[in-house]
Enzyme design. Structure first.
Site, PDB file in Angstrom:
ATOM      1  N   HIS A  57     -28.685 -20.712  -3.612  1.00  0.00           N
ATOM      2  CA  HIS A  57     -27.596 -19.766  -2.691  1.00  0.00           C
ATOM      3  C   HIS A  57     -27.878 -18.595  -3.264  1.00  0.00           C
ATOM      4  O   HIS A  57     -26.681 -17.775  -2.849  1.00  0.00           O
ATOM      5  CB  HIS A  57     -26.244 -20.489  -3.436  1.00  0.00           C
ATOM      6  CG  HIS A  57     -26.068 -21.760  -3.181  1.00  0.00           C
ATOM      7  ND1 HIS A  57     -26.249 -22.662  -1.999  1.00  0.00           N
ATOM      8  CD2 HIS A  57     -25.870 -22.963  -4.228  1.00  0.00           C
ATOM      9  CE1 HIS A  57     -26.028 -23.780  -2.122  1.00  0.00           C
ATOM     10  NE2 HIS A  57     -25.830 -24.014  -3.626  1.00  0.00           N
ATOM     11  N   HIS A 219     -25.436 -26.678   1.406  1.00  0.00           N
ATOM     12  CA  HIS A 219     -26.418 -27.649   0.763  1.00  0.00           C
ATOM     13  C   HIS A 219     -27.542 -28.204   1.741  1.00  0.00           C
ATOM     14  O   HIS A 219     -27.903 -29.233   1.397  1.00  0.00           O
ATOM     15  CB  HIS A 219     -25.924 -28.761  -0.130  1.00  0.00           C
ATOM     16  CG  HIS A 219     -25.055 -27.917  -1.283  1.00  0.00           C
ATOM     17  ND1 HIS A 219     -23.667 -27.844  -1.102  1.00  0.00           N
ATOM     18  CD2 HIS A 219     -25.380 -27.396  -2.437  1.00  0.00           C
ATOM     19  CE1 HIS A 219     -23.306 -27.127  -2.138  1.00  0.00           C
ATOM     20  NE2 HIS A 219     -24.318 -27.035  -3.089  1.00  0.00           N
TER      21      HIS A 219
END
Ligand SMILES: Nc1ncnc2c1ncn2[C@@H]1O[C@H](COP(=O)(O)OP(=O)(O)O)[C@@H](O)[C@H]1O
Ligand SMILES: Nc1ncnc2c1ncn2[C@@H]1O[C@H](COP(=O)(O)OP(=O)(O)O)[C@@H](O)[C@H]1O
Ligand SMILES: [Mg+2]
Ligand SMILES: [Mg+2]
Ligand SMILES: [Mg+2]
Ligand SMILES: [Mg+2]
Lengths: 333, 213, 333, 213
Positions: A57, A219
């Site tokens: 991320h 994700h």
């Protein structure tokens, strides 16, 4: 799929070393841990603010380490929560005597590991508070789900809680600040493509050339809905409507908006989205106090974006505008 | 039951077999996790059990319960994600059931129950939420009944438990997820097999295979 | 290929509006032009520093508008130089009475259009100087080429020349500062994938799953060489070696390094590259004064990176560390 | 030659025909530019000539030379890139050759020569550098000789010039680029046809078609 990596199993370790090599005076890696802390941690007499989660991320979380934001950031394997003992090492390394606030993105994996860490830290005599960010309006908060996910709105929590801690507030107050952001923020995301994890090496989900996913997380999980491709304006309208429906803001409410890139989207496109978003805010009678555009919370190389809206009052404005000095976010005095 | 040495050997062999199996199934588990999750379950499990097998490989005179515990703690610190605390934490905590009498038919039932309780407690998932609990519950129930009521020998009981787990895995396919990442997909999770239930089945199959050796 | 855009022909116009909407107090769009200037342009008594070129390199150039860097940024169509009259409008809007420095990335299209603009501005009585950045060591500077391209090293020119202008230096001196950076900087890039332009909607060049391009520019032009895929470490070694061969630096020389993402590469991978780069710098006996990692000069959604090395002396260090306050780069005092 | 009205009409028709043709060839030109450049030549040219055709469509009593000039200035401000100043600037500057006597066989030769000179001057590309110059040079040379030495009628001369341009385009394929983005590819540019030479040919073909109408 090609990636600029060596062995998939080394990517997180090497990334962390590369981060420290880029910011040797700002960041420090805990010995033998996949944890970065600000170079001067623990800051004496200040509440520590830490976060962490799976990697992939970036710049989240380590990019937000520094004055006015985070003290510690734990990096799990790609999309995999860091382990409890890692998190505990981080918490202990960031306790300047006033306790530590853990900012957790809502997901059972993260929550369970942070819980374990908090128990361990507690034994060592560290005061720990936990807040769970759950800004993703794509997920219904019902019996049927494990609650809403924590996504890009988390950065606003880092900023506000980090600023509050920098001002010398106590643990309870810093946690309350974080909760205030959490209560006022909503996000919804979409993807044009799936991300490709280093380990798997192929798209996590398949998406046709004329399809997009709405309601994705960060994700590579497939989203809540698959539709035909839409124009940037249509996408913006859809995401914004969902966020605003959830927030139910009053006319004239001041807000911060964020167009967040998923990692593989050119900045050009994010600005095209922002253009329409600001028109919509205007139409809705909302008063945009600040508009963020960029890659804040990515999902590896996924193409797509999320839109975040956060209602702000005088206190939050002051905290969001307070100085910050981190690799990925700098706010001048 | 067998002496401490044999028990230690069994734990080590089981860990090794499970690690090998999960390495073989890594891609398949990851594919399952791709469909309704984030494509890391295979990597998580094989990384974790390889580390666990290594960790117990040469602890020569540890108590059998300590070896089992070490499997758990190693998983906790190597797996991460949701499966790390679920598998690792539950094994760690359930390992206490072996503390007094070692690994026997009776204590293995206690272990299984304690393990199931801990998973359910930690994950807050009831049966039918499309998680590892769906494979685990029928397996543990069947094992308990086979040993305690039907007086079957452990090997046979374990065989029945594996069959039950398999049915649990099948059961996860047609239902909607309520826990884990798959829950975010809402109705779109229907039709997919749960990765964690599947890895639970593989682990049990390897426990059976080890017991048969 | 899917993109978050509306009509391809509107993308630059809409992007510019979206940029201003994100930074209304920092940026201003010239009426009817595809030109952004800093909100307070022209700054009285300061040399104006401007740049421009085709769009698709965001945050370049408009992201660097503001105190301590650029006064004006012209945005052509994607990968297409802005026209002379646009550039002229920009130059005139950024002249605070002390003249304007145009920072041009070497390419005939840009050079010709900036030349035209300079002639036009000259007629209006504006002092104009031009520097041409040509840092791309992939291209031989020979009879056979139109010179080396200007790529990511341009950002260092913006930073140093912008700081010099902010200090009150005159036009000639600001231009000399820019030339000093140009004389000391080298860059080499590579791509894992081609970019996709909004207009064409497909990859500009085809690259097999086991191939990469070395020596690429920032416009989706194929590179100078195609090879089998390499590990991140190998890529880093190859690019760094080419840059250092060109620069021929002395042992112990202080340098700034930059790992620049091409737009579609996850930050994670750039840090993996930076890790090896810093090891190499160490091996080479170079003294890294600062290490930049990020997306500075992109090529839409291309996956890949470039490595830049710039030798610095006391003056350049002071200028690179001087305050800057722009959307894409902030340096605190 | 024809009166001012007919000349104006001819300029407008030519601009319109060129704009239509470049629109048709947009994708092909972009494909050529993809191979050795940045995939925008088709968009650049069709955007520019559409604007130019629109710009001259209703300027009723302008001098023919002014109309030609307007084509040039419109290209300068609409095309950008390398082709904008090359095409636009050169047309603008060469339009002066029509200022005194309008468009005649003689002035068209002057125009062609002035245009070629300006392109070479601005782009600093000699023949054989794999640019539009390679299509333009044989075309202009052939046109000049056909009219001035062979006394051919303009239409026929133009036909020969188009053939020459076509050979020039072919010639760009097997050589290495020395100018433009293609030069960055080094030897890899060999084997590809130059986009700018190709668009030059199309423009000339449309001038011929307009003249034939
Ligand atoms: N709350 C929960 N209770 C029980 N099992 C769960 C829960 N959440 C997830 N799981 C199990 O974990 C599996 C996913 O594990 P893994 O992919 O390793 O972790 P993550 O979801 O963090 O990526 C799911 O397939 C499911 O069986
Ligand atoms: N220096 C030059 N001299 C002559 N022609 C050139 C020169 N540079 C480029 N060209 C021509 O311009 C064409 C490319 O135009 P275009 O793609 O529109 O511009 P850009 O290269 O800026 O993207 C090339 O095919 C070539 O024919
Ligand atoms: Mg995971
Ligand atoms: Mg998973
Ligand atoms: Mg171009
Ligand atoms: Mg081009």
């Amino acid at each position: 799929m090609k990636k600029l990596i060596n062995e998939p199993e080394d990517v997180v370790d090497e990334m962390l070393d590369g981060m420290v090599a880029a910011h040797p005076d700002r960041l420090r890696r805990l010995d033998g841990q996949e944890v970065l802390v600000r170079a001067d941690a623990p800051v004496d007499g200040k509440v520590g603010v830490v976060s962490g989660g799976g990697s992939g991320h970036e710049p989240t979380h380590a990019g937000y380490l520094g004055e006015g934001m985070l003290d510690g950031a734990a990096a799990g394997e790609v999309f995999t929560s860091p382990t409890g003992d890692q998190l505990n090492e981080m918490i202990e390394a960031c306790d300047g005597g006033e306790g530590v606030l853990c900012v957790v993105k809502n997901y059972e994996g993260d929550v369970m590991n942070f819980d374990t860490a908090a128990e361990m830290a507690d034994i060592e005599g560290v005061d720990v508070e936990q807040v769970v960010v759950n800004d993703d309006v794509a997920v219904e908060d019902s019996l049927y789900t494990s609650g809403r996910r924590g996504v890009a709105g988390t950065i606003l929590v880092h900023k506000a809680a980090g600023a509050k801690a920098a001002q010398g507030a106590d643990l309870q107050t810093v946690a309350e600040t974080a909760e205030k952001v959490i209560d006022n923020v909503g996000t919804m995301g979409m993807a044009l493509t799936s991300c490709v994890t280093p380990e798997k090496g192929e798209p996590t989900f398949d998406l046709g050339d004329d399809e997009i996913e709405l309601g994705i997380g960060i994700h590579g999980e497939p989203g809540t809905e698959r539709t035909e491709t839409m124009s940037a304006d249509e996408v913006t309208e859809h995401l914004t409507e969902r966020v605003l429906d959830d927030l139910e803001l009053d006319d004239g409410q001041e807000v911060v908006t964020m167009v967040n890139g998923m990692g593989g989207t050119p900045l050009m496109e994010l600005f095209v989205v922002n253009r329409r978003l600001q028109e919509l805010m205007d139409d809705e009678g909302l008063d945009v106090w600040d508009a963020w555009v960029g890659d804040y919370m990515t999902s590896l190389d996924m193409e797509g974006c999320s839109i975040t809206v956060c209602a702000v009052d005088e206190e939050l404005k002051e905290l969001l505008a307070a100085p910050a000095d981190t690799p990925a976010m700098t706010v001048q005095e | 039951m067998a002496d401490a040495d044999t028990q230690r050997e069994a734990v080590r062999a089981a860990a090794e077999n499970v690690a090998d199996r999960l390495e073989d199934e890594k891609e398949y588990l990851t594919d399952l996790d791709s469909a309704i999750g984030d494509a890391d379950h295979g990597a998580n499990m094989s990384r974790g059990f390889r580390a666990a097998a290594d960790a117990v490989a040469d602890a020569d005179d540890a108590e059998p319960s300590d070896l089992v515990k070490q499997v758990g703690t190693t998983l906790i610190s190597e797996v991460g994600g949701a499966s790390g605390p679920l598998y690792g934490g539950s094994i760690m905590s359930a390992s206490q059931t072996f503390a007094e009498d070692g690994i026997t038919a009776e204590t293995s039932v206690d272990f299984a129950e304690a393990y199931l309780d801990k998973v359910k407690d930690r994950g807050d998932a009831r049966i039918g939420a499309k998680t590892m609990v769906d494979a685990l519950t029928p397996a543990v129930h069947t094992y308990k009944k086979s040993i305690e009521q039907d007086d079957l020998p452990p090997l046979e009981a374990l065989g029945k438990a594996v069959d039950a787990a398999e049915r649990g895995v099948e059961f996860t396919v047609p239902i909607r997820a309520e826990k884990g990442r798959a829950s975010y997909l809402g109705w779109r999770s229907v039709g997919h097999q749960d990765p964690g239930a599947t890895s639970t089945l593989y682990i049990m199959e390897e426990l059976l295979a080890t017991a048969e050796e």
